[in-house]
Design a protein around this motif. Structure first.
Motif, PDB file in Angstrom:
ATOM      1  N   ARG A 229      -7.499  -1.845  45.126  1.00  0.00           N
ATOM      2  CA  ARG A 229      -7.886  -3.067  45.843  1.00  0.00           C
ATOM      3  C   ARG A 229      -6.750  -3.580  46.723  1.00  0.00           C
ATOM      4  O   ARG A 229      -6.947  -3.859  47.905  1.00  0.00           O
ATOM      5  CB  ARG A 229      -8.355  -4.077  44.812  1.00  0.00           C
ATOM      6  N   GLU A 230      -5.548  -3.713  46.184  1.00  0.00           N
ATOM      7  CA  GLU A 230      -4.421  -4.223  46.954  1.00  0.00           C
ATOM      8  C   GLU A 230      -3.962  -3.221  48.009  1.00  0.00           C
ATOM      9  O   GLU A 230      -3.564  -3.607  49.101  1.00  0.00           O
ATOM     10  CB  GLU A 230      -3.245  -4.573  46.028  1.00  0.00           C
TER      11      GLU A 230
ATOM     12  N   TRP B 297      -1.130 -12.942  58.428  1.00  0.00           N
ATOM     13  CA  TRP B 297      -2.048 -12.407  57.421  1.00  0.00           C
ATOM     14  C   TRP B 297      -1.405 -11.237  56.674  1.00  0.00           C
ATOM     15  O   TRP B 297      -1.592 -11.095  55.479  1.00  0.00           O
ATOM     16  CB  TRP B 297      -3.344 -11.976  58.087  1.00  0.00           C
ATOM     17  N   MET B 298      -0.663 -10.407  57.392  1.00  0.00           N
ATOM     18  CA  MET B 298      -0.009  -9.285  56.728  1.00  0.00           C
ATOM     19  C   MET B 298       1.045  -9.782  55.736  1.00  0.00           C
ATOM     20  O   MET B 298       1.131  -9.285  54.615  1.00  0.00           O
ATOM     21  CB  MET B 298       0.642  -8.346  57.741  1.00  0.00           C
TER      22      MET B 298
ATOM     23  N   SER C   2       0.534 -12.097  48.230  1.00  0.00           N
ATOM     24  CA  SER C   2      -0.578 -12.512  47.368  1.00  0.00           C
ATOM     25  C   SER C   2      -0.832 -11.523  46.234  1.00  0.00           C
ATOM     26  O   SER C   2      -1.475 -11.883  45.254  1.00  0.00           O
ATOM     27  CB  SER C   2      -1.852 -12.700  48.183  1.00  0.00           C
ATOM     28  N   LYS C   3      -0.328 -10.321  46.350  1.00  0.00           N
ATOM     29  CA  LYS C   3      -0.502  -9.359  45.255  1.00  0.00           C
ATOM     30  C   LYS C   3       0.131  -9.908  43.974  1.00  0.00           C
ATOM     31  O   LYS C   3      -0.498  -9.901  42.920  1.00  0.00           O
ATOM     32  CB  LYS C   3       0.127  -8.022  45.623  1.00  0.00           C
TER      33      LYS C   3
ATOM     34  N   TYR D 279      -5.017 -14.088  38.112  1.00  0.00           N
ATOM     35  CA  TYR D 279      -6.307 -14.714  38.375  1.00  0.00           C
ATOM     36  C   TYR D 279      -7.455 -13.719  38.255  1.00  0.00           C
ATOM     37  O   TYR D 279      -7.286 -12.523  38.481  1.00  0.00           O
ATOM     38  CB  TYR D 279      -6.332 -15.331  39.775  1.00  0.00           C
ATOM     39  N   ALA D 280      -8.616 -14.252  37.930  1.00  0.00           N
ATOM     40  CA  ALA D 280      -9.829 -13.427  37.901  1.00  0.00           C
ATOM     41  C   ALA D 280     -10.453 -13.435  39.305  1.00  0.00           C
ATOM     42  O   ALA D 280      -9.994 -14.146  40.192  1.00  0.00           O
ATOM     43  CB  ALA D 280     -10.810 -13.999  36.886  1.00  0.00           C
ATOM     44  N   ASN D 281     -11.479 -12.659  39.494  1.00  0.00           N
ATOM     45  CA  ASN D 281     -12.226 -12.590  40.757  1.00  0.00           C
ATOM     46  C   ASN D 281     -11.351 -12.158  41.936  1.00  0.00           C
ATOM     47  O   ASN D 281     -11.488 -12.680  43.039  1.00  0.00           O
ATOM     48  CB  ASN D 281     -12.909 -13.925  41.065  1.00  0.00           C
ATOM     49  N   LYS D 282     -10.476 -11.222  41.698  1.00  0.00           N
ATOM     50  CA  LYS D 282      -9.634 -10.718  42.781  1.00  0.00           C
ATOM     51  C   LYS D 282     -10.447  -9.940  43.815  1.00  0.00           C
ATOM     52  O   LYS D 282     -10.079  -9.915  44.984  1.00  0.00           O
ATOM     53  CB  LYS D 282      -8.515  -9.853  42.221  1.00  0.00           C
ATOM     54  N   ASP D 283     -11.543  -9.348  43.375  1.00  0.00           N
ATOM     55  CA  ASP D 283     -12.393  -8.614  44.315  1.00  0.00           C
ATOM     56  C   ASP D 283     -12.925  -9.545  45.394  1.00  0.00           C
ATOM     57  O   ASP D 283     -12.889  -9.218  46.582  1.00  0.00           O
ATOM     58  CB  ASP D 283     -13.565  -7.958  43.585  1.00  0.00           C
TER      59      ASP D 283
END
Length: 127
Positions: free
Chosen positions: A31-32, A81-82, A88-89, A95-99
């Motif tokens: 994901r990351e 954003w980059m 943010s990783k 935290y939950a809901n990282k998707d």
């Protein structure tokens, strides 16, 4: 000068956000990596557009143009954003809901670039 790179700049993060959401359901470790790679590719493409400007493109009734301040603002947004995704990783580690976070992160990146590169009010309204 007409180029497809503006459409790619706007819709690439949106598509990759959806891909990232569905891929991370099966394999959360990527994901990351996908999100960071998308942001880096977006920044590199935006740097290319800044060097090559002016660029104009129309796609599905939407008009995009990269000239002068539009390119600079979009480049600054891509850079911010980059930097945000890199930090943010660690921040989102507990935290939950990282998707969902990474999905909406990439959707917002594409929408922000779409607003900055829009050539008319209709395109701005769409994003």
């Amino acid at each position: 000068m007409t180029s497809f790179v503006l459409v790619l700049l706007v819709f690439f993060p949106i598509i990759m956000g959806l891909v990232n959401y569905f891929v991370s359901q099966k394999c959360p470790k990527v994901r990351e990596i996908i999100a960071i790679a998308t942001s880096v590719i977006e920044l590199v493409l935006m740097a290319y557009v800044v060097c090559v400007y002016p660029v104009k493109n129309e796609f599905l009734g939407m008009s995009f143009k990269a000239d002068g301040f539009r390119s600079i603002y979009a480049f600054i947004a891509c850079f911010m954003w980059m930097c945000t995704i890199v930090f943010s990783k660690e921040y989102m580690h507990h935290y939950a809901n990282k998707d969902r976070y990474y999905l909406f992160y990439l959707l917002t990146l594409g929408s922000t670039v779409g607003v900055f590169l829009s050539d008319n009010l209709w395109t701005t309204f769409m994003f």
